[in-house]
Every structure is written in C-alpha cells, then in structure tokens.
Design an enzyme around this catalytic site. Structure first.
Site, PDB file in Angstrom:
ATOM      1  N   HIS A 219       0.754  -0.904  -0.288  1.00 31.93           N
ATOM      2  CA  HIS A 219       0.203  -0.219   0.050  1.00 31.93           C
ATOM      3  C   HIS A 219       1.040   1.144   0.067  1.00 31.93           C
ATOM      4  O   HIS A 219       1.113   1.926   0.841  1.00 31.93           O
ATOM      5  CB  HIS A 219      -1.413  -0.213   0.846  1.00 31.93           C
ATOM      6  CG  HIS A 219      -2.226  -0.928   0.952  1.00 31.93           C
ATOM      7  ND1 HIS A 219      -3.091  -1.372   1.669  1.00 31.93           N
ATOM      8  CD2 HIS A 219      -3.109  -1.275   0.237  1.00 31.93           C
ATOM      9  CE1 HIS A 219      -4.419  -2.362   1.240  1.00 31.93           C
ATOM     10  NE2 HIS A 219      -3.771  -1.985   0.302  1.00 31.93           N
TER      11      HIS A 219
ATOM     12  N   HIS B 160      -0.598  -8.202   0.451  1.00 33.66           N
ATOM     13  CA  HIS B 160      -0.907  -9.078   1.913  1.00 33.66           C
ATOM     14  C   HIS B 160      -1.854 -10.406   1.734  1.00 33.66           C
ATOM     15  O   HIS B 160      -2.867 -10.935   2.541  1.00 33.66           O
ATOM     16  CB  HIS B 160      -1.978  -7.456   1.556  1.00 33.66           C
ATOM     17  CG  HIS B 160      -1.976  -6.319   1.789  1.00 33.66           C
ATOM     18  ND1 HIS B 160      -1.653  -5.759   0.216  1.00 33.66           N
ATOM     19  CD2 HIS B 160      -1.213  -5.730   2.370  1.00 33.66           C
ATOM     20  CE1 HIS B 160      -0.818  -4.669   0.396  1.00 33.66           C
ATOM     21  NE2 HIS B 160      -0.919  -4.323   1.432  1.00 33.66           N
TER      22      HIS B 160
ATOM     23  N   CYS C  47       3.479 -12.347   2.356  1.00 27.14           N
ATOM     24  CA  CYS C  47       4.694 -11.884   3.112  1.00 27.14           C
ATOM     25  C   CYS C  47       4.157 -12.760   3.948  1.00 27.14           C
ATOM     26  O   CYS C  47       3.566 -13.891   4.280  1.00 27.14           O
ATOM     27  CB  CYS C  47       3.980 -10.643   3.920  1.00 27.14           C
ATOM     28  SG  CYS C  47       5.137 -10.988   5.237  1.00 27.14           S
TER      29      CYS C  47
ATOM     30  N   GLU D 163      -5.398  -8.434   3.228  1.00 23.54           N
ATOM     31  CA  GLU D 163      -5.197  -8.913   4.044  1.00 23.54           C
ATOM     32  C   GLU D 163      -6.234 -10.356   5.096  1.00 23.54           C
ATOM     33  O   GLU D 163      -6.721 -11.310   4.949  1.00 23.54           O
ATOM     34  CB  GLU D 163      -4.321  -8.109   5.617  1.00 23.54           C
ATOM     35  CG  GLU D 163      -4.108  -9.905   6.256  1.00 23.54           C
ATOM     36  CD  GLU D 163      -2.518 -10.005   7.110  1.00 23.54           C
ATOM     37  OE1 GLU D 163      -2.121  -8.607   7.633  1.00 23.54           O
ATOM     38  OE2 GLU D 163      -3.068 -10.227   8.513  1.00 23.54           O
TER      39      GLU D 163
ATOM     40  N   THR E  30      -1.946  -8.832  11.475  1.00 24.65           N
ATOM     41  CA  THR E  30      -0.624  -8.568  11.363  1.00 24.65           C
ATOM     42  C   THR E  30       0.002  -7.120  11.640  1.00 24.65           C
ATOM     43  O   THR E  30       0.985  -7.084  12.302  1.00 24.65           O
ATOM     44  CB  THR E  30       0.843  -9.380  10.114  1.00 24.65           C
ATOM     45  OG1 THR E  30       0.046  -8.184   8.956  1.00 24.65           O
ATOM     46  CG2 THR E  30       0.248 -10.312   9.987  1.00 24.65           C
TER      47      THR E  30
ATOM     48  N   CYS F 292       3.059  -8.248  13.809  1.00 30.40           N
ATOM     49  CA  CYS F 292       4.403  -8.792  13.142  1.00 30.40           C
ATOM     50  C   CYS F 292       5.676  -8.377  13.730  1.00 30.40           C
ATOM     51  O   CYS F 292       5.243  -6.921  14.390  1.00 30.40           O
ATOM     52  CB  CYS F 292       4.224  -9.080  11.426  1.00 30.40           C
ATOM     53  SG  CYS F 292       4.306  -6.952  10.624  1.00 30.40           S
TER      54      CYS F 292
ATOM     55  N   ASN G  96      -1.001  -0.577   8.521  1.00 22.19           N
ATOM     56  CA  ASN G  96       0.623   0.423   9.375  1.00 22.19           C
ATOM     57  C   ASN G  96       0.752   1.379  10.367  1.00 22.19           C
ATOM     58  O   ASN G  96       1.271   1.706  10.688  1.00 22.19           O
ATOM     59  CB  ASN G  96       1.988  -0.746   9.478  1.00 22.19           C
ATOM     60  CG  ASN G  96       2.023  -0.584   8.043  1.00 22.19           C
ATOM     61  OD1 ASN G  96       3.393   0.398   8.508  1.00 22.19           O
ATOM     62  ND2 ASN G  96       2.362  -1.407   7.238  1.00 22.19           N
TER      63      ASN G  96
ATOM     64  N   SER H 193       5.550  -0.247   4.248  1.00 22.93           N
ATOM     65  CA  SER H 193       5.514   0.235   2.876  1.00 22.93           C
ATOM     66  C   SER H 193       6.007   0.935   2.404  1.00 22.93           C
ATOM     67  O   SER H 193       5.727   1.719   1.132  1.00 22.93           O
ATOM     68  CB  SER H 193       3.950  -0.159   2.454  1.00 22.93           C
ATOM     69  OG  SER H 193       3.369   0.755   3.147  1.00 22.93           O
TER      70      SER H 193
END
Ligand code: SF4
Length: 330
Positions: free
Chosen positions: A50, A83, A105, A135, A174, A204, A234, A277
């Site tokens: 993203h 994702h 990932c 995701e 994550t 993560c 994130n 990202s």
C-alpha cells in the site's frame, strides 16, 4: 548574509526502525525479478504494497496493476500482493492459464496456516482485524464460508455470534495496534475462557517495532509525521499510537509534496517515521524540503535493530523461460 540566520530551527527526531519491512522488500523484489526474467508487462493483482510511490515506480518498469484476474491476458504472469489472497484466487489464475507468483508476506502466510490448523481441529476462528482490508479478505478466504468470524473492536466481543463457545480460536491481522489488540484478546478471553490463540504473536515484528519506536518519541516531540498511504494499515496505526502516547498533533502524509508547511507553526521538535510500505527515499525527501525552510538538526532514536530477510521464491532465482504457474511462499 548567512541564510541560516533567517530560518527557524527544527529538530527532527527520526524514529527507528521505520519504513520498509522484509515482507514489503520481498514483494517488490518479486515484481522486479519477474520483470527481469519474463520482460514487461508483468501483471500485479492489487497494489503490491500500500504505497502509491512504490506502485508508480513499478509501473514505470512495466508492471500493470489490476483489480481482478479477468483483466490479465491468458499466458501472462501475475503477482499476488504482499497482503495475501483468498485460496480461490490462485485456482482461478490456474484455470485462466496464467503464471502466478505469490508475494504474500511469509508472516501473513503463517496466519493462514494457523487458521487452517484450527479449522482442521474443528474450531471456529475469530479473526481480529479490519473488514475490507485485503489481508483480512485473504485470511477469511483460506477457509469455507462461516469458518471465520471477524472482530473489529473490543466493543464487538459481546455481540459475537459463534457456533460453539467452547470450540474457538483467534488469529489477528498482522498490522494492528499492539495495545488495542491486547485489549481485544483480553475481552475475548473474558467471554470465551477456553479460546485458543497463536503460539506466538500474529502482529508482525515490523508493526510491533515501528509502534514501539513511535511510543518512545511521542512524548518528546511537538508533532509527529508518518510517511505512508492512507490505505496502509500499519501506517494508520502509527498515527493513532502517537496520539495515544501524548502527541495529539500527528498526521500522515504521502510524501514531501503533500506537506502543508503551515502545519509546522509552533513546532520545534518533529518526530518523523514511515510505515512499513514507505521507502526511505520519501523520508529523505521530507528532510530535504525541511532544510529549505528550517535549520534542521537530526536526532536518531532507535529502539530495535532489524535483520529479517525473507527468501525469494526459488523459481525466481533460475532463468525463467517459462515461470511455473504457482510459486509457493518459501
Ligand atoms: S508489515 Fe509485517 S506482515 Fe506486512 S509485509 Fe511487513 S513484515 Fe509482512
């Protein structure tokens, strides 16, 4: 006359770690390597990660981003984004005669496997995550309909309708807020004491570390800027974490050209970070623009050092006359 005498001072506190994680790095490399091996165009289903800048860079090299597989011509190579994708997507690619490469990932794939394991053991899965995020769609799509129920916030725990209260497991997206997820898990366990959970955290390392870095500086800056894209989970969480840790003046910008420099009025210490990202070049761009307007002092604040590297799919390390149809995540 010295130009610096006319400029105000600004200390930029750089949060570390910030920016690219190993999963994003790997996904971008998969597209680049596929372009090298097969030549342009290489199709990518959805944004590979993203970030608009990353997408545009890959488009310039010959990647074509599509929403769905019916936009990809037969025989072409298509990459699935970092994702993750529902199980039906690689099957559909195969039926359409496409060569597919999976850039999911490995830490997202780990959650997929966890969900499958719980399902195989007869449990219904509560997935903590944001509805509509790719995701979440990918994780829900690993299993038959009804196998996974989505929980978006702690307030939703009481309203959850499940098949069997004593046969449940939870997984998480994550890239969630570490603190909010802890609260949601506590609420889940309070209502369903026997609920099973992951052996190890689903959020993560990159999400955890970037949030920890923001927490470490949020109380020590006047304002905090996150370089990232609004659809990046994130990155969005970093803005929220900064606010929750005492920095109300926190914003997200895509890159330097989006910065409204009037926002800096009254700011002498700026916290600066980037979502997983967002490439470091976008951080450097903001610092370079700031130097035109301020006498800038840089402070680095690193809370963790990362050395995670994910291997590329093995097929991409060989000369690819024809790429295999599906390359599993290694
Ligand atoms: S943010 Fe985490 S889960 Fe997402 S790509 Fe990076 S390492 Fe993987």
């Amino acid at each position: 006359m010295c130009l610096h005498m006319t400029l105000p001072s600004l200390t930029i506190v750089l949060a570390g770690p910030r920016g690219f994680c190993a999963g994003v790095d790997r996904a971008i490399q998969i597209v680049e390597r596929a372009l090298e091996l097969s030549g342009a165009p290489v199709y990518v289903r959805h944004e590979i990660v993203h970030n608009r800048f990353v997408v545009e860079q890959l488009e310039a090299k010959g990647a074509i981003f599509v929403d769905e597989l019916d936009q990809v011509p037969e025989g072409a190579t298509v990459v699935f984004s970092a994702h993750g994708v529902p199980k039906a997507v690689p099957l559909d690619a195969e039926h359409r005669g496409l060569h597919s490469l999976d850039a999911t990932c490995p830490l997202v794939s780990k959650v997929h496997r966890e969900a499958e394991r719980h399902f195989a053991e007869g449990r219904q899965i509560v997935l903590i995550g944001h509805g509509g995020h790719p995701e979440v769609e990918g994780t829900v799509g690993q299993l038959p309909e009804g196998a996974v129920v989505l929980l978006e916030d702690a307030a939703g725990v009481d309203a959850l309708v499940v098949r069997d209260e004593n046969n449940l497991a939870y997984c998480t997206q994550t890239t969630l807020s570490v603190d909010e997820t802890e609260d949601m898990i506590a609420a889940l366990k309070a209502r369903f004491p026997t609920i099973a959970g992951p052996r190890k955290e689903d959020i993560c390392y990159a999400t955890t570390n970037r949030q920890a870095a923001v927490k470490a500086i949020a109380g020590d800056v006047d304002a905090l800027m996150v370089i990232g894209s609004p659809n990046s989970s994130n990155s969005s969480r970093l803005v929220e974490v900064a606010r929750a840790y005492g920095c109300d003046r926190s914003i997200m910008v895509s890159r330097a050209s989006d910065v409204d420099w009037r926002w800096f009025d009254g700011v002498s210490r700026l916290g600066l970070t980037a979502g997983a990202s967002a490439p470091e070049i976008l951080v450097e761009e903001v610092v370079a623009e700031a130097r035109k307007r301020f006498v800038v002092t840089i402070e680095e604040r690193e809370v963790a050092r990362e050395n995670v590297i994910f291997k590329l799919p093995s097929a991409l390390n060989r000369a690819a006359v024809a790429l295999p149809e599906t390359v599993p995540v290694t």
